[in-house]
Scaffold this active site. Sequence first.
Site, PDB file in Angstrom:
ATOM      1  N   HIS A  81      38.590  27.424 -47.753  1.00  5.76           N
ATOM      2  CA  HIS A  81      38.034  28.230 -46.606  1.00  5.76           C
ATOM      3  C   HIS A  81      36.502  27.766 -46.474  1.00  5.76           C
ATOM      4  O   HIS A  81      35.995  27.889 -45.316  1.00  5.76           O
ATOM      5  CB  HIS A  81      38.378  29.682 -47.187  1.00  5.76           C
ATOM      6  N   HIS A 238      45.514  32.417 -40.648  1.00  2.00           N
ATOM      7  CA  HIS A 238      44.697  31.773 -42.039  1.00  2.00           C
ATOM      8  C   HIS A 238      45.288  30.439 -42.198  1.00  2.00           C
ATOM      9  O   HIS A 238      44.572  29.704 -42.835  1.00  2.00           O
ATOM     10  CB  HIS A 238      45.258  33.023 -42.915  1.00  2.00           C
ATOM     11  N   ASP A 242      42.831  27.240 -43.208  1.00  2.00           N
ATOM     12  CA  ASP A 242      43.502  26.316 -44.105  1.00  2.00           C
ATOM     13  C   ASP A 242      43.492  24.915 -43.894  1.00  2.00           C
ATOM     14  O   ASP A 242      43.010  23.890 -44.418  1.00  2.00           O
ATOM     15  CB  ASP A 242      44.626  26.709 -44.992  1.00  2.00           C
ATOM     16  N   HIS A 265      48.704  22.979 -47.686  1.00  2.00           N
ATOM     17  CA  HIS A 265      47.860  22.102 -48.099  1.00  2.00           C
ATOM     18  C   HIS A 265      48.467  20.647 -48.542  1.00  2.00           C
ATOM     19  O   HIS A 265      48.050  19.607 -48.231  1.00  2.00           O
ATOM     20  CB  HIS A 265      47.130  22.733 -49.402  1.00  2.00           C
TER      21      HIS A 265
HETATM   22 ZN   LIG Z   1      43.898  29.692 -47.380  1.00  4.60          ZN
END
Ligand SMILES: [Zn+2]
Length: 306
Positions: A81, A238, A242, A265
């Site tokens: 973040h 969100h 990321d 991720h």
């Molecule tokens: Zn996140």
Amino acid sequence: MSLLNQKTIKNSVSFSGIGLHSGKPAKICVKPSSPDSGIVFKRIDLKNNNLIYPNFMNVTNTALNTTISNSNGVKVSTIEHLMGALFGIGIDNALIEIDNEEVPILDGSAKVFIEKILTAGLELSNKPIKIIKIKKKIEFKNGDKFISIEPSKLSLDIDFELKYQNKIIGNQRNKINVYEDDLTEVFNSRTFCLYEDIEAIKKKGLAKGGSLENAIVVKSDNVLNPEGLRNSKEFVNHKILDCIGDLYTTGYRIIASVNCSQGGHYLTNSLLRKVFENKDNFSIIEIQERTLPHTLINRSLLRSIA
Ligand SMILES: [Zn+2]
């Protein structure tokens, strides 16, 4: 002086709070640094081997966060973040001192990072920024999840979709132009989880610091946070935050078009490793303002510091 020159933060700025996964308190201080030094993390609780570079090759854990480690195993987790905020604001160089192993989660979004860094101001250097231009389409798939990156003219576009059986999250999709759009909702969007997943997440030793103060929790048809959602696409927004943060582990601004379905991720990191395996996939360029009437840092954020 050209806005296409490298930028750092004008004044140091600090943040304190607990880590989402470790539950440990940490203080970080984002400090100015010189051109071409990039973003560097420094574990000030350790005396030796305490520098960690947020490069995709140094990503050692992608389970519900992005963790970077140096060759001595010294790590910093949940960098995404803060990295997303630095990318969005256009900070090329900064030293990030941290006194523990995890970046504070704060409210679960990049809101506080953005606000405080903008208040601290930016310092322009006389060195041009470097930009990665993607030249070939590269894909990475994992089951029905996928991510791809392909050439684009001048922008960084991210098209992201989520597919959840849960009715509140459902099929959410958003497409943004990182350098042109108002990204307030992306930066303000908090991390989230399903209530029924919490036990399994905690069993893995994660989310020790998680609470309704720093994450959205969805239980069947309800958002458990009393204040509700911050925007109608907060979940996918969100994930885009990321993604921006993880893309910044390339160290540069990027010109490309990214498409992702149900990624995170792991997928973003795997994609970057694949892209940089082959020099034909990208080029690194320095851009002169006269050849490109484009700031490559987000315009609405720029207006707020003008
Ligand atoms: Zn996140």
